[in-house]
Scaffold this active site. Structure first.
Site: not given
Ligand code: NCD
Length: 315
Positions: A55-56, A83, A105, A133
């Site tokens: 969603r975000t 990596k 995020r 959030h």
């Protein structure tokens, strides 16, 4: 907001009102398509996601595109992080490409704050660990305001894995600025007392019925297994004590709004009957995520918001 959006805690009620009202301007009328704007034409946004998201991430992408910006999404698994590149090196690399803003995020609480001290561009927090959030709390407020006159005087039950929820924390910060009464509910092991100290209107209970009685809004939370270090409560047992089922709805106020930030786990924290019922605003939350993120990106990146307001009204 020019410096970005790191959390709700540092915003004033006026800052929040401006975003909520602007996102209302961006909401399309029912059953009509979203409009496209050129407000952020020529701007480049990097969407940097070190944790899973549907969603975000998607709604930030759509929001940026609808404002005319270019947006590039990078996920940890598809980047040089897999990596072994460090966070600082990844950030310096991205900074050297001179994006106009970074949406981020990360699993570590405080990661976007660290990034914002490092790079001279606005950072938007799309969820940092168990901390905040902010755009989720804003879209939750927008969703409530679509159905209620005001956030003041509402009784809001937030139920589930409170301890690991950045959604709960940002909502407590936001709703307390409006004087909403909040009841946080979950198993004792997932209910941290420290949240009570954030605001005077916060109560805690382990009893779900007590939390729901007289509630105007029920916000359910996912059990965040990825953040739990001890063996989790089995799904069926959790559902028996903390799963939202049709029989709970009659305890709440008439026209109670049922919300969940998603992803939902049917049969663990919510029953399908409730998730798919008339009371559920879960898909409205998803839809509002776009308008709210448009308002946030505009406030962070657009030089003359007042002028753009005129542009929006004229269309
Ligand atoms: C939330 C998150 O990532 O914090 N989801 C979301 O952004 N819609 C909640 C969750 O993952 O449970």
């Amino acid at each position: 907001m020019r410096a970005g959006l790191l959390g709700i805690e540092g915003l004033s009620r006026e800052d929040i009102d401006v975003i909520l009202s602007r996102s209302h301007d961006f909401q399309p009328p029912p059953r009509q398509p979203f409009k496209r704007f050129e407000i952020l034409k020529g701007k480049t946004v990097v969407n940097l996601f070190f944790e899973a998201s549907t969603r975000t991430r998607t709604s930030f992408e759509i929001a940026a595109k609808r404002l005319g910006a270019e947006i590039i999404s990078i996920t940890a698994s598809g980047s040089s992080v897999s990596k072994g590149e460090s966070l600082v090196d990844t950030l310096n690399t991205l900074g050297a490409m001179r994006p106009d803003a970074i949406v981020m995020r990360h699993a570590a609480s405080g990661a976007p704050h660290f990034l914002s001290r490092y790079l001279p561009i606005p950072i938007v927090n799309a969820g940092d660990g168990t901390h905040e959030h902010p755009t989720q709390a804003l879209l939750d407020a927008r969703t409530i305001l679509d159905r209620r006159q005001s956030l003041e005087d509402l009784r809001i039950a937030i139920i589930g894995d409170i301890a690991h929820s950045r959604v709960a924390r940002s909502n407590v910060y936001l709703l307390s600025k409006y004087g909403a009464r909040m009841v946080l509910c979950g198993p004792a092991s997932l209910l941290p007392c420290e949240l009570k100290s954030i605001a005077p209107g916060v109560e805690l209970t382990t009893n779900m019925r007590e939390a729901i009685e007289g509630a105007d809004v029920i916000m359910m939370l996912r059990v965040q297994l990825e953040r739990q270090h001890e063996s989790p409560i089995p799904a069926n047992e959790y559902f028996q004590f903390y799963g939202l089922r049709p029989e709970h709805i009659s305890l709440a106020n008439q026209n109670v709004i049922v919300m969940h930030p998603g992803p939902i786990n049917r049969g663990r924290e919510i029953s399908s009957e409730v998730a798919d019922s008339q009371r559920s605003a879960i898909l409205n939350q998803v839809e509002n995520g776009i308008a709210v993120r448009m308002a946030v990106l505009e406030s962070v990146l657009a030089p003359e918001p007042a002028q753009q307001r005129e542009e929006l009204k004229a269309q």
